[in-house]
Design a protein around this motif. Sequence first.
Motif, short mmCIF file in Angstrom:
data_model
loop_
_atom_site.label_atom_id
_atom_site.label_comp_id
_atom_site.label_asym_id
_atom_site.label_seq_id
_atom_site.Cartn_x
_atom_site.Cartn_y
_atom_site.Cartn_z
N GLY A 459 0.81 -1.15 -0.13
CA GLY A 459 -0.22 -0.29 0.04
C GLY A 459 0.62 1.15 0.11
O GLY A 459 0.56 2.32 0.09
N HIS A 460 2.37 1.08 0.00
CA HIS A 460 2.91 1.86 -0.13
C HIS A 460 4.35 2.78 -1.43
O HIS A 460 5.28 2.64 -1.14
CB HIS A 460 3.30 3.71 1.31
N ALA A 461 3.51 2.11 -2.77
CA ALA A 461 4.94 2.63 -3.61
C ALA A 461 5.45 3.64 -3.64
O ALA A 461 4.46 5.34 -3.53
CB ALA A 461 4.49 2.11 -4.58
N LEU A 462 6.72 4.21 -3.81
CA LEU A 462 6.82 5.56 -3.60
C LEU A 462 7.18 6.42 -5.54
O LEU A 462 6.81 7.39 -5.06
CB LEU A 462 8.40 5.58 -3.41
N HIS A 463 6.75 5.12 -6.34
CA HIS A 463 7.41 6.09 -7.82
C HIS A 463 6.12 6.08 -8.17
O HIS A 463 6.30 5.95 -9.47
CB HIS A 463 8.71 5.86 -8.57
N ILE A 464 5.38 5.58 -7.66
CA ILE A 464 4.11 6.26 -8.54
C ILE A 464 2.29 6.60 -7.89
O ILE A 464 2.09 6.37 -6.65
CB ILE A 464 3.80 4.79 -8.90
#
Length: 464
Positions: A459-464
């Motif tokens: 639940g916490h992608a950085l680059h999208i």
Amino acid sequence: MKEISCKLLVIGAGPGGYVCAIRAGQLGIDTVIVEAGRPGGTCLTIGCIPSKALIHAAETFDAARSMSAGENALGIRVEAASIDLSKTVAWKDGIVGRLTSGVAGLLQKARVKIVHGRARFRDGKTVEVETETGQQIIRAETVVIATGSDPVELAALPFGGRVISSTEALSLTELPKKLVVVGGGYIGLELGTAFARMGSQVTVVEAMAQLLPLYDADLTKPVKRRLTERGITVLTDTKAIGLSETGAALIVEGPEGRQELPADHILVAIGRRPRTTGSGLEDLDLDRTGPYLRIDDRCRTSMRGVYAIGDVTGEPMLAHRAMAQGEMVAEIVAGKKRAWDKRCIPAICFTDPEIVSAGLSPDEARSQGFDVKIGQFPFAANGRAMTMKDEDGFVRVVARADTNVVLGLQAVGSGVSELSSSFSMAIEMGARLEDIAATIHAHPTRSEALQEAALKAMGHALHI
Ligand code: FAD
Ligand code: NAD
């Protein structure tokens, strides 16, 4: 007539057999290997290696051709590109030569005796081999059957003349203007795409409703799109009926009725069958699973002291499975406690773009009763993909919803075959999403999409 005895006799020096013999030799087992053709088997001589060489040449030529066709974003301009297939094939043959003599050297280094000729079983522990210097009888305490597989022939389209198998397709010295491929599986799509990239007009005839049924629709979508972009005609739900009267066309029947497809060559790639006939294996009366030799988790057949490995034992018919079985069997023969305990066998389709899958797909995981978390990260948000000017595809992770243990990893995209080892390693080592997310993935690489897919599943992608 010469007679020799040994502790271990391996029949067939493909990836299964030669790896088994090398490991056995390393473990001090008195080993003999019999090979009717060249060391390396299907994989090194007429399969994995030659096909990937041809695919690479086709990709390189296609890139040059597109640069000679006009302006391109990279600002590169080349003069008219051309390809001399006979030179390409000679280069490919050189690689095959290096590898097959390399395998012979490795066998010698491990003190394995190589007997050249076709083995014929007299009984479960004795074979006779017709060699250049006469007949040899070999008796062994333990036998490993690693005889591999042959291409399946269609009764209405026997191999010969224009109708070829992958073996002949990999040694054509002239580019076919029109190539019809029967079978839209691994070989049909890998080689069909390669010939299209070199300039052939390619039609793929597939009996089922979809191509590459082993992979789910999300993974095959970018491949299908590129087939269309390259002008490859795909006829699904279509059957090959036979050659036309002149022999210059293939008659097929599909949803549109019957049609004739003119062809310089018709490549039939509808699967492979185990090599279990013609060597006295039939008379051993070993138990079968369908056409394949039945084995247990130690690769033991139904006859004591007789093992079987590789394609002759069934799906997945992949070189790395054969090698892993071969290594395991050698250790078992040496007295080590081993059993088949692999969590996954990765599979790669070297299409354009490539597809890789390890472990369970989302649907497979659900059908096994798992509640899953899925994270999918597109290459369109990956810097390295942008610098390579190929942003198609994604990496996807499938994990247990309750524990975050990774069940499967898949990807489609340019060069993703090289991600397969991190995928298998994560699954084999029982990684959780947190393990992948906490591993520093070097920048800029396509592998960062793996880390991002794991983050996304949490639940916490950085680059999208
Ligand atoms: P084989 O490699 O078939 O070797 C069996 C050997 O046994 C042969 O050398 C044969 O001559 C010998 N033999 C048979 N009977 C006898 C006898 N009676 N006496 C003496 N010798 C005998 N797999 C992948 O993992 N990746 C790929 O990219 C890939 N690409 C492929 C591309 C093509 C075009 C093809 C056809 C196959 C490809 N494969 C690929 C599949 C791979 O080649 C096989 O899974 C692998 O070679 C199986 O290894 P094996 O040892 O079981 O048998
Ligand atoms: P395949 O099983 O991959 O594909 C065969 C295709 O032919 C299927 O889609 C099937 O539906 C279709 N088909 C079957 N009968 C047909 C008919 N009468 N008319 C039209 N279509 C028909 O088999 P393949 O491509 O021949 O490859 C053989 C094996 O070699 C593969 O299963 C794989 O194990 C191995 N291989 C692996 C790789 C790789 O790992 N990258 C590459 C090439 C081959």
